[in-house]
Write a protein that holds these residues in place. Structure first.
Motif, PDB file in Angstrom:
ATOM      1  N   GLY A 251       0.820  -1.208   0.000  1.00 57.96           N
ATOM      2  CA  GLY A 251       0.000   0.000   0.000  1.00 57.96           C
ATOM      3  C   GLY A 251       0.846   1.246   0.000  1.00 57.96           C
ATOM      4  N   TRP A 252       1.916   1.234   0.776  1.00 57.40           N
ATOM      5  CA  TRP A 252       2.812   2.392   0.805  1.00 57.40           C
ATOM      6  C   TRP A 252       3.418   2.642  -0.573  1.00 57.40           C
ATOM      7  CZ3 TRP A 252       3.893   6.059   4.382  1.00 57.40           C
ATOM      8  CH2 TRP A 252       4.975   6.890   4.117  1.00 57.40           C
ATOM      9  N   ALA A 253       3.867   1.584  -1.229  1.00 55.37           N
ATOM     10  CA  ALA A 253       4.477   1.737  -2.550  1.00 55.37           C
ATOM     11  C   ALA A 253       3.475   2.304  -3.559  1.00 55.37           C
ATOM     12  CB  ALA A 253       5.018   0.390  -3.033  1.00 55.37           C
ATOM     13  N   GLY A 254       2.248   1.751  -3.565  1.00 55.59           N
ATOM     14  CA  GLY A 254       1.255   2.196  -4.529  1.00 55.59           C
ATOM     15  C   GLY A 254       0.721   3.581  -4.247  1.00 55.59           C
ATOM     16  N   VAL A 255       0.368   3.846  -2.996  1.00 59.68           N
ATOM     17  CA  VAL A 255      -0.152   5.163  -2.633  1.00 59.68           C
ATOM     18  C   VAL A 255       0.900   6.239  -2.907  1.00 59.68           C
ATOM     19  CG1 VAL A 255      -0.898   6.618  -0.703  1.00 59.68           C
ATOM     20  CG2 VAL A 255      -1.805   4.302  -0.953  1.00 59.68           C
ATOM     21  N   GLY A 256       2.159   5.937  -2.594  1.00 59.40           N
ATOM     22  CA  GLY A 256       3.220   6.910  -2.831  1.00 59.40           C
ATOM     23  C   GLY A 256       3.321   7.314  -4.286  1.00 59.40           C
ATOM     24  N   LEU A 257       3.140   6.365  -5.193  1.00 56.01           N
ATOM     25  CA  LEU A 257       3.200   6.662  -6.619  1.00 56.01           C
ATOM     26  C   LEU A 257       2.068   7.594  -7.037  1.00 56.01           C
ATOM     27  CD1 LEU A 257       4.483   6.155  -9.393  1.00 56.01           C
ATOM     28  CD2 LEU A 257       3.004   4.145  -9.614  1.00 56.01           C
ATOM     29  N   PHE A 258       0.865   7.310  -6.572  1.00 52.59           N
ATOM     30  CA  PHE A 258      -0.269   8.170  -6.927  1.00 52.59           C
ATOM     31  C   PHE A 258      -0.151   9.549  -6.288  1.00 52.59           C
ATOM     32  CE2 PHE A 258      -2.378   4.013  -7.777  1.00 52.59           C
ATOM     33  CZ  PHE A 258      -2.738   4.263  -9.098  1.00 52.59           C
ATOM     34  N   VAL A 259       0.325   9.592  -5.057  1.00 50.96           N
ATOM     35  CA  VAL A 259       0.494  10.880  -4.387  1.00 50.96           C
ATOM     36  C   VAL A 259       1.554  11.710  -5.095  1.00 50.96           C
ATOM     37  CG1 VAL A 259       1.272  12.002  -2.258  1.00 50.96           C
ATOM     38  CG2 VAL A 259      -0.329  10.097  -2.145  1.00 50.96           C
TER      39      VAL A 259
ATOM     40  N   SER B 292       1.473  17.358 -18.356  1.00 50.24           N
ATOM     41  CA  SER B 292       0.540  18.011 -17.441  1.00 50.24           C
ATOM     42  C   SER B 292      -0.833  17.355 -17.456  1.00 50.24           C
ATOM     43  CB  SER B 292       0.411  19.495 -17.816  1.00 50.24           C
ATOM     44  OG  SER B 292      -0.484  20.142 -16.953  1.00 50.24           O
ATOM     45  N   GLY B 293      -1.375  17.076 -18.644  1.00 47.86           N
ATOM     46  CA  GLY B 293      -2.698  16.470 -18.753  1.00 47.86           C
ATOM     47  C   GLY B 293      -2.784  15.074 -18.170  1.00 47.86           C
ATOM     48  N   PRO B 294      -1.945  14.121 -18.633  1.00 49.81           N
ATOM     49  CA  PRO B 294      -2.024  12.755 -18.092  1.00 49.81           C
ATOM     50  C   PRO B 294      -1.800  12.682 -16.585  1.00 49.81           C
ATOM     51  CG  PRO B 294      -0.718  12.796 -20.113  1.00 49.81           C
ATOM     52  CD  PRO B 294      -0.984  14.223 -19.745  1.00 49.81           C
ATOM     53  N   ILE B 295      -0.784  13.377 -16.098  1.00 47.31           N
ATOM     54  CA  ILE B 295      -0.501  13.336 -14.665  1.00 47.31           C
ATOM     55  C   ILE B 295      -1.640  13.992 -13.880  1.00 47.31           C
ATOM     56  CG2 ILE B 295       1.012  14.250 -12.853  1.00 47.31           C
ATOM     57  CD1 ILE B 295       3.362  13.790 -14.759  1.00 47.31           C
ATOM     58  N   GLY B 296      -2.169  15.078 -14.407  1.00 46.58           N
ATOM     59  CA  GLY B 296      -3.257  15.768 -13.728  1.00 46.58           C
ATOM     60  C   GLY B 296      -4.502  14.917 -13.593  1.00 46.58           C
ATOM     61  N   TRP B 297      -4.867  14.185 -14.655  1.00 44.04           N
ATOM     62  CA  TRP B 297      -6.071  13.353 -14.581  1.00 44.04           C
ATOM     63  C   TRP B 297      -5.868  12.149 -13.664  1.00 44.04           C
ATOM     64  CZ3 TRP B 297     -10.480  15.242 -15.283  1.00 44.04           C
ATOM     65  CH2 TRP B 297     -10.705  16.213 -16.265  1.00 44.04           C
ATOM     66  N   ILE B 298      -4.671  11.584 -13.657  1.00 43.84           N
ATOM     67  CA  ILE B 298      -4.383  10.505 -12.693  1.00 43.84           C
ATOM     68  C   ILE B 298      -4.574  11.026 -11.271  1.00 43.84           C
ATOM     69  CG2 ILE B 298      -2.547   9.068 -11.728  1.00 43.84           C
ATOM     70  CD1 ILE B 298      -1.421   8.820 -14.580  1.00 43.84           C
ATOM     71  N   ALA B 299      -4.091  12.238 -11.017  1.00 46.64           N
ATOM     72  CA  ALA B 299      -4.208  12.831  -9.685  1.00 46.64           C
ATOM     73  C   ALA B 299      -5.667  13.032  -9.296  1.00 46.64           C
ATOM     74  CB  ALA B 299      -3.457  14.161  -9.646  1.00 46.64           C
ATOM     75  N   VAL B 300      -6.475  13.552 -10.197  1.00 48.28           N
ATOM     76  CA  VAL B 300      -7.877  13.835  -9.895  1.00 48.28           C
ATOM     77  C   VAL B 300      -8.648  12.541  -9.620  1.00 48.28           C
ATOM     78  CG1 VAL B 300     -10.040  14.692 -10.875  1.00 48.28           C
ATOM     79  CG2 VAL B 300      -7.936  16.021 -11.149  1.00 48.28           C
ATOM     80  N   VAL B 301      -8.429  11.519 -10.443  1.00 50.63           N
ATOM     81  CA  VAL B 301      -9.124  10.248 -10.253  1.00 50.63           C
ATOM     82  C   VAL B 301      -8.715   9.601  -8.938  1.00 50.63           C
ATOM     83  CG1 VAL B 301      -9.393   7.900 -11.156  1.00 50.63           C
ATOM     84  CG2 VAL B 301      -9.483   9.846 -12.718  1.00 50.63           C
ATOM     85  N   TRP B 302      -7.435   9.651  -8.608  1.00 54.06           N
ATOM     86  CA  TRP B 302      -6.972   9.070  -7.348  1.00 54.06           C
ATOM     87  C   TRP B 302      -7.603   9.764  -6.149  1.00 54.06           C
ATOM     88  CZ3 TRP B 302      -5.183   5.084  -4.983  1.00 54.06           C
ATOM     89  CH2 TRP B 302      -4.632   5.209  -3.703  1.00 54.06           C
ATOM     90  N   VAL B 303      -7.636  11.086  -6.193  1.00 54.01           N
ATOM     91  CA  VAL B 303      -8.210  11.829  -5.073  1.00 54.01           C
ATOM     92  C   VAL B 303      -9.700  11.523  -4.933  1.00 54.01           C
ATOM     93  CG1 VAL B 303      -8.792  14.135  -4.237  1.00 54.01           C
ATOM     94  CG2 VAL B 303      -6.495  13.663  -5.084  1.00 54.01           C
ATOM     95  N   ALA B 304     -10.407  11.421  -6.040  1.00 55.77           N
ATOM     96  CA  ALA B 304     -11.829  11.076  -5.972  1.00 55.77           C
ATOM     97  C   ALA B 304     -12.019   9.710  -5.316  1.00 55.77           C
ATOM     98  CB  ALA B 304     -12.429  11.080  -7.377  1.00 55.77           C
ATOM     99  N   PHE B 305     -11.152   8.759  -5.659  1.00 59.17           N
ATOM    100  CA  PHE B 305     -11.225   7.413  -5.081  1.00 59.17           C
ATOM    101  C   PHE B 305     -10.999   7.424  -3.579  1.00 59.17           C
ATOM    102  CE2 PHE B 305      -8.583   3.725  -3.771  1.00 59.17           C
ATOM    103  CZ  PHE B 305      -9.577   2.755  -3.782  1.00 59.17           C
TER     104      PHE B 305
END
Length: 510
Positions: free
Chosen positions: A75-83, A434-447
């Motif tokens: 979990g630490w490894a995966g969450v860290g990547l998304f964060v 900017s676009g790809p990283i930004g959308w990954i960030a938004v989806v992760w935060v929503a989750f």
């Protein structure tokens, strides 16, 4: 100073000059805070707030029963990547808008006044919840240290008194000015890195027995009462997600940082990846050194990592390592008070809080927002009061931190993506990523926002309920009610320089 014009009115290319005071005036504010923090100090405050020796250690017991070793490590490894994706996207927007208001100011400029209003209230909830969570965690570890040394038995009442003493300490340190805060944060970086190395090294070489690699990376433990292992694993991500919060501190201190358009953005990103590596090493070191899993969970100290230290190193070694952790947690809480007080100051500067005229005042001698510091620690103390009556209250406080601050990270990122080419980045930019990283960030935060509103224990009752969702609802309701009172006075300025604005700034100096 209220701004009532359309969104995106201030999205224009920053001047080529790196004169941050001129840039701040262009964004609408007269500089009143002392710009005495360098790039390392700016990175250090976010790294100190993330504080793997605070988040990982205080929630380690939670992780032992909510997924166990495998969820904690993977979990630490995966969450860290998304964060890291969230941090990269947020850093880009920070570079364009380096102000103490940070997230809410970005949202206001990119989406309009209501976007800024609600982002600010969420951000404030998260920051104040973070102070409570960090300092209460330090109080728990202090109680464990006293238990090891002198047989002191921590009670909810005694722990709360220690917590109040820590809050007062942090208020006092912050009143001396940002230079002391910067120095302490710089020391904090090395304390954390060396502290992690000492703890991991001691746990690796001193004990005669260690857990196997298979145990550390594949063992799943479920003490939550829920039957679905995927649900339990998802809830277990709270340990990592809670720890990986607070990196917006670099943005909140940007008005006190040299070359903030670049260094504040770098500070956010660097604090995340350095914490990612250090935290993984710390969690692995702790888990390999577990001697008795059930005994660790039910430690008489009330703090499972303290039991790991004691079983592996003896009482003397355990006490020494606990001191390393406690000092790190004190550094962390001090940095969080600095970040939260700047948010209070900035939000009040734009007339968003009840009593804004008081909270935006700045000391003429230290150039520190003194009333804002006291408000931050005072509200944090109130948030932790339920810990006197409920054993699960600390988990609720940490969830309040996550549920408040995490959505606030995504809002300016989403608005930046929505703006498209109308957004002109600052000196630090992601370019075509900017676009790809930004959308990954938004989806992760929503989750994770949905995830951390869910109950963590079954059956759900007064003691096990996740109160974060109630705290979120209360803040949103209060923000909505207060909007109709303050909407005519609230607003970020368009540009600094009018006589009225100069007079309003002068009123904020004490």
């Amino acid at each position: 100073m209220a701004r009532t014009d359309a969104p995106l009115d201030a999205i224009r290319k920053p001047p080529p000059s790196q004169d941050e005071e001129a840039r701040l005036r262009e964004l609408g504010y007269q500089p009143v805070l002392a710009r005495r923090m360098d790039g390392f100090g700016n990175f250090a405050i976010s790294f100190s707030v993330i504080s793997v020796l605070s988040g990982c250690m205080t929630l380690y017991g939670f992780g032992l029963g909510t997924g166990g070793p495998s969820v904690m490590l993977w979990g630490w490894a995966g969450v860290g990547l998304f964060v890291l994706c969230v941090g990269l996207a947020l850093a880009e927007v920070t570079s364009a808008y380096p102000t103490s208001g940070a997230l809410y100011y970005m949202a206001d400029r990119l989406g309009g006044r209501r976007w800024g209003w609600y982002t600010g209230w969420l951000n404030l909830l998260g920051l104040l919840g973070a102070i409570a969570g960090i300092d209460y965690g330090a109080a728990l570890f202090t109680g464990a240290f006293l238990n090891l040394q002198w047989g002191f038995v921590p009670t909810p009442g005694s722990t709360f008194l220690i917590f109040l003493a820590i809050l007062l300490l942090h208020a006092g340190l912050n009143l001396f000015g940002v230079r002391l805060v910067s120095v302490l944060n710089s020391v904090s970086v090395w304390w954390h890195l060396i502290g992690v190395a000492v703890i991991v090294g001691a746990l690796a070489f001193v004990p005669d027995r260690h857990q196997s690699v298979d145990f550390v990376f594949t063992t799943f433990v479920n003490d939550t009462g829920w039957a679905n292992p995927f649900y339990v694993a998802a809830i277990g991500l709270l340990l990592a997600q809670y720890t990986f919060s607070g990196y917006d501190a670099s943005a909140h201190l940007s008005e006190e940082t040299s070359n903030a358009s670049v260094t504040a953005a770098k500070g956010i990103v660097r604090s995340i990846w350095v914490s990612w590596l250090a935290g993984f090493a710390l969690l692995a070191g702790l888990t390999f050194a577990i001697q008795d899993y059930a005994g660790t969970q039910n430690s008489a100290t009330g703090v499972p990592p303290a039991q790991i230290f004691m079983d592996a190193l003896g009482s003397g070694g355990a006490a020494a390592l606990l001191l390393v952790v406690i000092v790190a947690q004190l550094f962390c809480g001090n940095a969080e008070v600095a970040a939260a007080s700047r948010m209070v100051f900035a939000f009040s500067r734009d007339n968003a809080l009840p009593g804004s005229a008081l909270w935006r005042k700045v000391s003429g001698s230290t150039q520190t927002p003194v009333p804002a510091v006291w408000l931050a620690v005072g509200v944090a103390a109130l948030l932790a009061v339920p810990s006197l009556y409920s054993a699960t209250a600390y988990g609720a406080v940490t969830a309040i931190n996550v549920i408040g601050i995490t959505p606030a990270y995504a809002i300016p990122i989403y608005l930046r993506l929505r703006a498209g080419k109308r957004f002109v980045p600052g000196p630090w930019s992601l370019g075509r990523w900017s676009g790809p990283i930004g959308w990954i960030a938004v989806v992760w935060v929503a989750f994770v926002t949905v995830l951390f509103c869910l109950p963590q224990k079954s059956p759900v009752n007064v003691d096990t309920m996740n109160y974060a969702v109630i705290a979120l609802a209360v803040v949103l309701i209060l923000a909505s009610v207060w909007w109709y009172v303050a909407r005519r006075s609230y607003g970020t300025p368009t540009a600094y320089g009018t006589a009225r604005e100069e007079a309003e700034i002068a009123e904020g100096i004490i």
